[in-house]
Design a protein around this motif. Structure first.
Motif, PDB file in Angstrom:
ATOM      1  N   GLY A  71       0.901  -1.194  -0.042  1.00  0.00           N
ATOM      2  CA  GLY A  71       0.199  -0.189  -0.013  1.00  0.00           C
ATOM      3  C   GLY A  71       0.853   1.376  -0.072  1.00  0.00           C
ATOM      4  O   GLY A  71       1.684   1.322   0.891  1.00  0.00           O
ATOM      5  N   ARG A  72       0.550   2.025  -0.713  1.00  0.00           N
ATOM      6  CA  ARG A  72       1.336   3.206  -0.955  1.00  0.00           C
ATOM      7  C   ARG A  72       0.607   4.355  -1.144  1.00  0.00           C
ATOM      8  O   ARG A  72      -0.477   4.411  -1.835  1.00  0.00           O
ATOM      9  CB  ARG A  72       2.399   3.290  -2.126  1.00  0.00           C
ATOM     10  CG  ARG A  72       3.150   4.543  -2.230  1.00  0.00           C
ATOM     11  CD  ARG A  72       4.260   4.532  -3.405  1.00  0.00           C
ATOM     12  NE  ARG A  72       5.249   3.188  -3.500  1.00  0.00           N
ATOM     13  CZ  ARG A  72       5.194   2.103  -4.259  1.00  0.00           C
ATOM     14  NH1 ARG A  72       3.972   2.188  -5.262  1.00  0.00           N
ATOM     15  NH2 ARG A  72       5.850   1.297  -4.219  1.00  0.00           N
ATOM     16  N   VAL A  73       0.811   5.623  -0.309  1.00  0.00           N
ATOM     17  CA  VAL A  73      -0.137   6.856  -0.222  1.00  0.00           C
ATOM     18  C   VAL A  73       0.611   7.894  -0.687  1.00  0.00           C
ATOM     19  O   VAL A  73       1.976   8.122  -0.160  1.00  0.00           O
ATOM     20  CB  VAL A  73      -0.610   7.040   1.218  1.00  0.00           C
ATOM     21  CG1 VAL A  73      -1.418   8.254   1.291  1.00  0.00           C
ATOM     22  CG2 VAL A  73      -1.318   6.015   1.727  1.00  0.00           C
ATOM     23  N   THR A  74       0.531   8.666  -1.832  1.00  0.00           N
ATOM     24  CA  THR A  74       1.353   9.707  -2.241  1.00  0.00           C
ATOM     25  C   THR A  74       0.482  11.010  -2.406  1.00  0.00           C
ATOM     26  O   THR A  74      -0.588  10.877  -2.644  1.00  0.00           O
ATOM     27  CB  THR A  74       1.704   9.249  -3.786  1.00  0.00           C
ATOM     28  OG1 THR A  74       2.609   8.050  -3.695  1.00  0.00           O
ATOM     29  CG2 THR A  74       2.718  10.509  -4.293  1.00  0.00           C
ATOM     30  N   ARG A  75       0.959  12.139  -2.187  1.00  0.00           N
ATOM     31  CA  ARG A  75       0.323  13.485  -2.509  1.00  0.00           C
ATOM     32  C   ARG A  75       0.841  13.999  -3.619  1.00  0.00           C
ATOM     33  O   ARG A  75       2.129  13.957  -3.844  1.00  0.00           O
ATOM     34  CB  ARG A  75       0.841  14.316  -1.041  1.00  0.00           C
ATOM     35  CG  ARG A  75       0.631  15.880  -1.193  1.00  0.00           C
ATOM     36  CD  ARG A  75       1.104  16.425  -0.019  1.00  0.00           C
ATOM     37  NE  ARG A  75       0.756  17.928  -0.193  1.00  0.00           N
ATOM     38  CZ  ARG A  75      -0.236  18.553   0.195  1.00  0.00           C
ATOM     39  NH1 ARG A  75      -1.193  18.091   1.166  1.00  0.00           N
ATOM     40  NH2 ARG A  75      -0.487  19.731   0.231  1.00  0.00           N
ATOM     41  N   PHE A  76      -0.078  14.332  -4.455  1.00  0.00           N
ATOM     42  CA  PHE A  76       0.459  15.268  -5.461  1.00  0.00           C
ATOM     43  C   PHE A  76      -0.264  16.644  -5.491  1.00  0.00           C
ATOM     44  O   PHE A  76      -1.556  16.410  -5.180  1.00  0.00           O
ATOM     45  CB  PHE A  76       0.365  14.579  -6.855  1.00  0.00           C
ATOM     46  CG  PHE A  76      -1.237  14.370  -7.205  1.00  0.00           C
ATOM     47  CD1 PHE A  76      -1.646  15.322  -7.881  1.00  0.00           C
ATOM     48  CD2 PHE A  76      -1.613  13.033  -6.869  1.00  0.00           C
ATOM     49  CE1 PHE A  76      -2.955  15.058  -8.477  1.00  0.00           C
ATOM     50  CE2 PHE A  76      -3.167  12.934  -7.394  1.00  0.00           C
ATOM     51  CZ  PHE A  76      -3.689  13.989  -8.277  1.00  0.00           C
ATOM     52  N   SER A  77       0.196  17.638  -6.114  1.00  0.00           N
ATOM     53  CA  SER A  77      -0.549  19.020  -5.923  1.00  0.00           C
ATOM     54  C   SER A  77      -0.342  19.626  -7.139  1.00  0.00           C
ATOM     55  O   SER A  77       0.615  19.404  -8.108  1.00  0.00           O
ATOM     56  CB  SER A  77      -0.036  19.720  -4.810  1.00  0.00           C
ATOM     57  OG  SER A  77       1.448  20.202  -5.400  1.00  0.00           O
ATOM     58  N   GLY A  78      -1.587  20.438  -7.587  1.00  0.00           N
ATOM     59  CA  GLY A  78      -1.474  20.887  -8.789  1.00  0.00           C
ATOM     60  C   GLY A  78      -2.041  22.323  -8.778  1.00  0.00           C
ATOM     61  O   GLY A  78      -1.898  22.867  -7.616  1.00  0.00           O
ATOM     62  N   ASP A  79      -2.906  22.794  -9.706  1.00  0.00           N
ATOM     63  CA  ASP A  79      -3.327  23.982  -9.479  1.00  0.00           C
ATOM     64  C   ASP A  79      -4.580  24.039  -8.373  1.00  0.00           C
ATOM     65  O   ASP A  79      -4.595  25.193  -8.091  1.00  0.00           O
ATOM     66  CB  ASP A  79      -3.839  24.546 -10.919  1.00  0.00           C
ATOM     67  CG  ASP A  79      -2.618  24.656 -11.946  1.00  0.00           C
ATOM     68  OD1 ASP A  79      -1.703  24.907 -11.555  1.00  0.00           O
ATOM     69  OD2 ASP A  79      -2.998  24.611 -13.244  1.00  0.00           O
TER      70      ASP A  79
END
Length: 770
Positions: A106-114
């Motif tokens: 299980g992998r949790v990743t944060r990504f941010s955009g506009d």
């Protein structure tokens, strides 16, 4: 354009094989891909409710409260990623179903955009990888176990990097914790094998694709192990060696087993006993060299044959039935067999025959271990013969005294009657009676001589008397188809010997000569004087030069060939048929002659007879022995008083009559005690004592010792019915003592009386010397 991008994103998102969900900053599900939906539908009712708008964090909290620890960890990780505290959270966990074992990442990743922050949750199915890893681990463990069981280690050598890898079993074989360097390897190879191993290794690297060698190593603990090393070399297109992969097998136990088998094989091949192996039907498959030596049959001649080829017809058929019944029943059979060799010669062997079983208990072969006991049987036969002779001697000794006492009055009485004047017919009858009595006495003497022998010391003696008695025996006992001639030179020198043993020598040689002439022939026995020079005795080991008496025994028989001529003196060697000779006659002759200081010369040729020449050291300085005894004559007394002691009334009466008639005064006693008393009463009158040695109450030996204490100089004549009796008195050094064996001729007694009476006493000798 926006719709196209949306459609492209959705297609890509659903194409992902991992389970993927996108969460907003509050942990609510914005979207899940197809893999997520399909997995949830098939495996998890709770996740089936996780769709757009669902509160994923709330579901995780519920699962954590229910005891699913990993759910709580994921909830915390998601919150930390949303809060920007960490960029990523990852966790492996298992999620097994009743049907299979499963693992996920299980992998949790944060990504941010506009826009606002988003979180991607990915659950990657690791089951195939984990299962492959487990399979690989099991395979490696199986390989390690298999190598340990087989004592087979493996290694690989990367020739480009120089990296050398050893399996666990190879390290165990070498007795080390980690792989050795090439320098260390060379140091631990046995010094006697190192050069050869290194040379073969270099040769393989230079020109070959495979390497194979057996060698020894000396482990750090000092233990020596045998290894079988086999490797393959991989090369590139240009032929350059890139990598070597090999296996090493510990063959120490195998080599020990092989050495044991080699030792066993050598033991069988060099065994002093014959070994025969047959199949279950009795067909011979193997015989060792000893079998060939004993029987004359080679392995090629007997392979496939049955051991019955050795049958002689001498064994009871019941022996073979018992043998076959025992071994086919799974039992061992032990016993003696009288078999026949290839050349027809019979021999004895002791055999132990056992069945050989396979793993399921079936008889596949028979093993026979056989010892040639022919010599043992011959010794047993000789021992039995010796026991029979000993019994005969004991029997003869038991009756000899009484028989000689019976014969003595016959001989003395016949001579007394002859002196009274008889007719010619009566004289002839008396002569026949006397000859019969003498022949009976001779038979008794021969029984004692050959049954018991003699323990008398070697004394100076003439061979004339030996020849005279032996010649009589030959003429009386040997076949009439033999022409027998026995003669000795008139001036034959005396020798120092034992008459009994010399009788034995002549008898053994003459018996052999008789057996060599079954259809008749000539047997000649002679004796003559001979001075031997150094040149003559060089050919005879241990011989001495000087005066000898040579006794020749010559026959006109079949003769002895050259091969047997060198073996005739070997113990137990005989050319006679089984049961007709022990092979000890000639060795006995040789032993007796050597014991007399002499030697034997043998000359023979097939078809021309055999001559044995016995050389005995002589004593010429003693003067020649009389060629023949003086003619019988009666020597009258001069009125001397004699004491005659004998327990046999007939002997006592006849001797008293003969001695009285020959002008002696005779006093008589019936035993030694009576004789002592009578001598004490008449000591001043008695000039000599004639006594028997075997008597009741007090025997003659005790009486003589008593008389010597009373009258040391009194002359004595001891009469004996047993061969050798009275020798102890001679050993005690008594002077004026003569021994006379019963039966005897009257003139012999009278001559001894005159001889002993004429012998001066010690006192008289001293007076004559002063």
């Amino acid at each position: 354009m926006a719709a196209e991008s949306e459609r492209l994103f959705r297609s890509t998102f659903d194409a992902l094989t991992s389970n993927v969900a996108i969460l907003d900053e509050g942990g609510r599900v914005l979207a899940v891909n197809r893999a997520w939906r399909e997995f949830a539908a098939a495996n998890c009712a709770i996740l089936d409710r996780v769709g757009p708008g669902a509160d994923y964090l709330a579901l995780c909290d519920q699962a954590a409260a229910a005891g699913v620890c990993v759910a709580g960890e994921f909830a915390r990780g998601i919150r930390q990623v949303i809060a920007g505290k960490i960029e990523e959270f990852a966790r492996e966990y298992d999620c097994h179903s009743p049907e299979e074992r499963r693992w996920f990442l299980g992998r949790v990743t944060r990504f941010s955009g506009d826009g606002p922050p988003r979180v991607v949750v990915v659950h990657e199915n690791l089951s195939p990888v984990k299962q492959a890893e487990e399979a690989l681990l099991r395979s490696e463990q199986d390989l390690v176990e298999a190598q340990a069981i087989a004592h087979l280690g493996s290694y690989s050598w990367d020739m480009l990097t120089g990296r050398l890898q050893w399996s666990a079993e190879l390290r165990r074989i070498w007795g080390v914790e980690s792989p050795l360097s090439f320098r260390q390897i060379r140091r631990h190879i046995h010094p006697e094998d190192a050069v050869g191993v290194i040379s073969r290794g270099r040769q393989a690297l230079a020109r070959e694709d495979e390497f194979e060698s057996e060698y020894r190593i000396v482990r750090p603990d000092g233990q020596v192990r045998f290894l079988h090393d086999r490797a393959r070399i991989h090369r590139d297109g240009a032929g350059r060696a890139l990598r070597m992969f090999g296996t090493v097998l510990d063959i120490t136990e195998r080599r020990a087993a092989e050495e044991g088998i080699r030792k066993l094989s050598r033991a069988v091949e060099q065994s002093p006993v014959a070994i025969v192996i047959t199949d279950a039907t009795g067909a011979i498959e193997y015989v060792n060299p000893r079998f060939t030596h004993v029987t004359g049959f080679s392995l090629a001649e007997v392979r496939g044959a049955n051991p019955r080829i050795l049958k002689s017809g001498k064994n009871d058929p019941a022996v073979y039935r018992d043998l076959w019944t025992a071994i086919t029943s799974g039992r061992e059979w032990r016993g003696e067999l009288h078999n026949r060799k290839k050349n027809g010669e019979l021999f004895w062997e002791f055999a132990s025959i056992s069945p050989i079983f396979d793993d399921v208990g079936r008889i596949t072969h028979f093993l026979a271990v056989k010892e040639d006991i022919t010599a043992v049987k011959l010794r047993e036969a000789q021992q039995l013969r010796a026991q029979r002779l000993e019994s005969l001697g004991a029997l003869a000794s038991g009756v000899a005294h009484d028989l000689n006492n019976v014969l003595t009055p016959v001989m003395v009485g016949v001579e007394a009657l002859a002196l009274d004047g008889v007719t010619a017919a009566q004289a002839e009858t008396l002569q026949m009676i006397q000859d019969a009595a003498r022949r009976g006495a001779g038979i008794v003497r021969q029984l004692l001589l050959f049954g018991r022998g003699s323990d008398a010391p070697k004394v100076e003696m003439s061979l004339h008397e030996v020849f005279y008695e032996f010649g009589q025996m030959l003429h009386e006992t040997f076949p009439r188809n033999l022409t027998i001639a026995v003669s000795a030179a008139e001036d034959l020198w005396p020798v120092k010997g034992d008459a009994t043993q010399l009788h034995q020598v002549l008898l053994n040689l003459c018996v052999n000569a008789r057996d060599a002439m079954p259809d008749g022939g000539a047997l000649t026995v002679t004796a003559e004087n001979l001075n031997l020079d150094e040149g003559f005795i060089e050919q005879f080991r241990g011989a001495r030069s000087g005066p000898h008496v040579v006794v020749r025994v010559i026959d006109s028989g079949c003769g002895i060939d050259a091969e047997n001529l060198t073996k005739v003196f070997d113990p137990f060697y005989t050319t006679k048929p089984v049961g007709h000779g022990t092979g000890l006659g000639l060795p006995t002759v040789l032993g007796i002659v050597k014991g007399h200081g002499g030697f034997v010369d043998l000359r023979s040729r097939p078809g021309f007879g055999t001559e044995f020449a016995i050389y005995l050291p002589a004593l010429p300085q003693a003067g020649p022995a009389p060629a023949k005894p003086a003619a019988p004559r009666l020597l009258r007394g001069e009125g001397e008083c004699l004491l005659l002691v004998d327990d046999e009334p007939a002997v006592r009466l006849l001797l008293q009559q003969v001695l009285t008639r020959e002008n002696y005064e005779v006093l008589t006693a019936g035993d030694g005690a009576e004789g002592i008393a009578l001598f004490a009463q008449n000591a001043s009158r008695i000039r000599a004592v004639v006594t028997d040695l075997m008597m009741p109450v007090m025997d003659g030996v005790q009486m003589i010792r008593g008389l010597r204490r009373m009258a040391p100089e009194v002359p004595l004549i001891a009469l004996s019915g047993l061969h050798g009796q009275g020798v102890e008195l001679q050993k005690e050094g008594y002077r004026r003592l003569r021994l006379l064996a019963k039966p005897f001729a009257t003139e012999r007694l009278l001559a001894l009386l005159r001889d002993v009476l004429a012998e001066p006493s010690d006192a008289a000798s001293e007076r004559s010397n002063t």
